[in-house]
Design a protein around this motif. Structure first.
Motif, PDB file in Angstrom:
ATOM      1  N   THR A   1       0.753  -1.200   0.017  1.00  0.00           N
ATOM      2  CA  THR A   1      -0.097  -0.079   0.117  1.00  0.00           C
ATOM      3  C   THR A   1       0.848   1.184  -0.149  1.00  0.00           C
ATOM      4  OG1 THR A   1      -1.759  -0.986   1.158  1.00  0.00           O
ATOM      5  CG2 THR A   1      -1.735   1.280   1.233  1.00  0.00           C
ATOM      6  N   ALA A   2       1.929   1.347   0.699  1.00  0.00           N
ATOM      7  CA  ALA A   2       2.726   2.442   1.024  1.00  0.00           C
ATOM      8  C   ALA A   2       3.272   2.687  -0.112  1.00  0.00           C
ATOM      9  CB  ALA A   2       3.753   2.278   1.975  1.00  0.00           C
ATOM     10  N   LEU A   3       4.298   1.665  -0.985  1.00  0.00           N
ATOM     11  CA  LEU A   3       5.056   1.815  -1.956  1.00  0.00           C
ATOM     12  C   LEU A   3       3.999   2.096  -3.228  1.00  0.00           C
ATOM     13  CD1 LEU A   3       7.369  -0.990  -1.566  1.00  0.00           C
ATOM     14  CD2 LEU A   3       8.026   1.217  -1.130  1.00  0.00           C
ATOM     15  N   THR A   4       2.868   1.678  -3.290  1.00  0.00           N
ATOM     16  CA  THR A   4       1.984   1.764  -4.498  1.00  0.00           C
ATOM     17  C   THR A   4       1.518   3.494  -4.285  1.00  0.00           C
ATOM     18  OG1 THR A   4       1.261  -0.288  -4.524  1.00  0.00           O
ATOM     19  CG2 THR A   4      -0.077   1.518  -5.649  1.00  0.00           C
ATOM     20  N   ARG A   5       1.317   3.768  -3.219  1.00  0.00           N
ATOM     21  CA  ARG A   5       0.820   5.151  -3.036  1.00  0.00           C
ATOM     22  C   ARG A   5       1.894   6.218  -3.307  1.00  0.00           C
ATOM     23  NH1 ARG A   5      -2.545   8.638  -4.387  1.00  0.00           N
ATOM     24  NH2 ARG A   5      -3.195  10.474  -2.931  1.00  0.00           N
ATOM     25  N   ALA A   6       3.282   5.771  -3.003  1.00  0.00           N
ATOM     26  CA  ALA A   6       4.515   6.513  -3.054  1.00  0.00           C
ATOM     27  C   ALA A   6       4.741   6.658  -4.706  1.00  0.00           C
ATOM     28  CB  ALA A   6       5.334   6.063  -2.399  1.00  0.00           C
ATOM     29  N   TRP A   7       4.519   5.556  -5.286  1.00  0.00           N
ATOM     30  CA  TRP A   7       4.454   5.729  -6.857  1.00  0.00           C
ATOM     31  C   TRP A   7       3.892   6.399  -7.471  1.00  0.00           C
ATOM     32  CZ3 TRP A   7       8.237   5.348 -10.224  1.00  0.00           C
ATOM     33  CH2 TRP A   7       8.022   4.868 -11.458  1.00  0.00           C
ATOM     34  N   GLN A   8       2.673   6.508  -7.222  1.00  0.00           N
ATOM     35  CA  GLN A   8       1.382   7.538  -7.799  1.00  0.00           C
ATOM     36  C   GLN A   8       1.646   8.564  -7.427  1.00  0.00           C
ATOM     37  OE1 GLN A   8      -2.618   7.682  -6.396  1.00  0.00           O
ATOM     38  NE2 GLN A   8      -3.180   7.030  -8.416  1.00  0.00           N
ATOM     39  N   LEU A   9       2.039   8.899  -6.304  1.00  0.00           N
ATOM     40  CA  LEU A   9       2.285  10.616  -5.899  1.00  0.00           C
ATOM     41  C   LEU A   9       3.453  10.918  -6.763  1.00  0.00           C
ATOM     42  CD1 LEU A   9       1.713  10.409  -2.192  1.00  0.00           C
ATOM     43  CD2 LEU A   9       0.486  11.763  -3.693  1.00  0.00           C
ATOM     44  N   THR A  10       4.699  10.359  -6.765  1.00  0.00           N
ATOM     45  CA  THR A  10       5.679  10.728  -7.549  1.00  0.00           C
ATOM     46  C   THR A  10       5.417  10.940  -9.184  1.00  0.00           C
ATOM     47  OG1 THR A  10       6.603   8.333  -7.810  1.00  0.00           O
ATOM     48  CG2 THR A  10       7.290   9.813  -5.849  1.00  0.00           C
TER      49      THR A  10
END
Length: 444
Positions: free
Chosen positions: A12-21
């Protein structure tokens, strides 16, 4: 440009971070341990590959498919489950029976009796439950499909998905799609037909639904995301304080103070109390301690192919509670994906514990192995000693969406409303599967 701090480094964390960047925002992923990935852990030892947590991803939406293709250097690592893995087994009277894959096989299947099959025909005529009544998953299935289908279909399925107790799990929150079928269409069969018809009318694009992993296991996904995020991801982080001050968030980590517009907490619900939150926020999150995470042990064992009588021609076998076994289920990883074991061997992954028998989830490998080997001999005809053993004990494994879970979800919304810029995310919020975690992170 929004600045976001994400606590935790699971999918969840890494997916959200990827989308934000990807959208041009600034974010950091703060992980207290030296390892990223959360419950996604893959162990490679020579020709053997064992998964300690989830074993595969079910790609069942265009959003998940697009996300996987967007991660650099990942698409060419994807491997799809073998066609033979479509077959599933459920234990009945001590023998694995194939789950019917169509109407004809359902009629001829020895898994269910004639009376059990005839009972299913009543399902379209069962009245839906009132929307203000919360029903357990077990009661829902008994009401709509009968006792036998509950015992020899849904009970083992829930044991395999949640390691949970169907009598305690809330249908509305643990299986929202089933709940919606009844509420919106009057039943499961009616709902399935209506959904198919509606998709044709709307010309909904078809998705190449498939089960996937990666050449070196599921851990390649968080590793690829972390590599793509680069300096955004920080491991072995020492968090000193998380405070909401005026209109921003102040986090002190590794001895330095940083300010963010948004903080996303993705740690398990049982770990929230361990974060250095200010007292007001810590008190607001205390009700989430009520979310139960039963223990589960995952034991991967390799045997010579000649030492296993069962053909292992499927995904695995689930064990109904009424069969009185210690095992919740057994996956056949070397039948699902290539290169999980040497060519002349097979790999089995056994799950023990859960809500059904939590005390059996042993942290000691030898104790667990001694207990389950006799059952593997009886169920699958396993002989000889394992050539490879890998064991992971999860003291707190999978969140249980029990009756009354709606109150906890409401509490999460209340906390977010009282603390602007705070988000709670993870498999205790929007579903436990990797697909649900990915989808919810993309939709956030």
């Amino acid at each position: 440009m929004k600045k976001t701090a994400i606590i935790g480094s699971g999918i969840t964390a890494l997916t959200r971070a990827w989308q934000l960047t990807q959208r041009g925002h600034s974010c950091v992923v703060l992980e207290s341990s030296p390892r990223i990935g959360g419950a996604i852990q893959s162990h490679r030892s020579g020709a053997y590959l064992a998964e300690a947590g989830p074993n595969s991803i079910q790609v069942n939406s265009a959003a998940v498919d697009r996300f996987l293709r967007s991660v650099p250097n990942l698409e060419n690592r994807i491997i799809t489950a073998s066609a033979r893995a479509k077959k599933r087994f459920i234990l009945r009277n001590g023998r694995p029976q194939a789950v019917p894959m169509g109407p004809l096989s359902a009629i001829t299947s020895p898994l269910w009796s004639l009376s059990g099959k005839l009972r299913v025909l009543k399902e379209p005529f069962v009245r839906p439950m009132a929307p203000d009544v919360e029903e357990s998953a077990a009661d829902f299935v008994r009401r709509r499909l009968g006792e036998e289908l509950y015992q020899y279909a849904i009970n083992p399925l829930i044991g395999g998905i949640y390691a949970g107790d169907p009598e305690q799990l809330s249908l509305r929150y643990a299986f929202p799609k089933l709940y919606a079928l009844e509420q919106n269409h009057g039943g499961m069969i009616r709902g399935a037909i209506a959904k198919m018809h509606g998709n044709r009318q709307k010309h909904v694009p078809t998705v190449n639904k498939r089960i996937i992993s990666f050449e070196n296991g599921l851990a390649e996904l968080p590793q690829a995301l972390a590599a793509a995020l680069g300096e955004c991801v920080h491991t072995s982080v020492y968090l000193e304080s998380i405070q909401h001050i005026d209109s921003h968030w102040q986090i002190k980590w590794n001895g330095q103070i940083h300010h963010y517009d948004e903080v996303i907490l993705t740690t398990p619900a049982h770990s929230l109390a361990m974060l250095p939150l200010d007292l007001t926020l810590e008190k607001a999150l205390r009700p989430l301690k009520a979310i139960d995470y039963p223990p589960v042990s995952v034991l991967s064992l390799a045997f010579k192919r000649a030492e296993v009588a069962h053909p292992l021609d499927g995904f695995g076998v689930l064990i109904p509670e009424c069969e009185k076994r210690m095992i919740l289920g057994v996956l056949f990883p070397s039948s699902i994906f290539a290169h999980r074991a040497p060519a002349d061997e097979v790999l089995l992954t056994v799950f023990v514990g859960g809500e059904r028998q939590p005390k059996l989830a042993q942290p000691d490998t030898d104790t667990l192995r001694i207990k389950i080997l006799p059952e593997l001999r009886q169920i699958l005809g396993v002989a000889g000693k394992p050539k490879f053993v890998h064991h992971t004990h999860w003291p707190r494994a999978i969140p249980q969406y029990k009756l009354g879970y709606g109150e906890l979800l409401q509490q999460m919304q209340t906390v977010e409303a009282h603390f602007p810029g705070l988000k709670l995310a993870g498999n205790y919020r929007t579903g436990i599967s990797l697909s649900y975690c990915i989808e919810s992170a993309l939709e956030a």
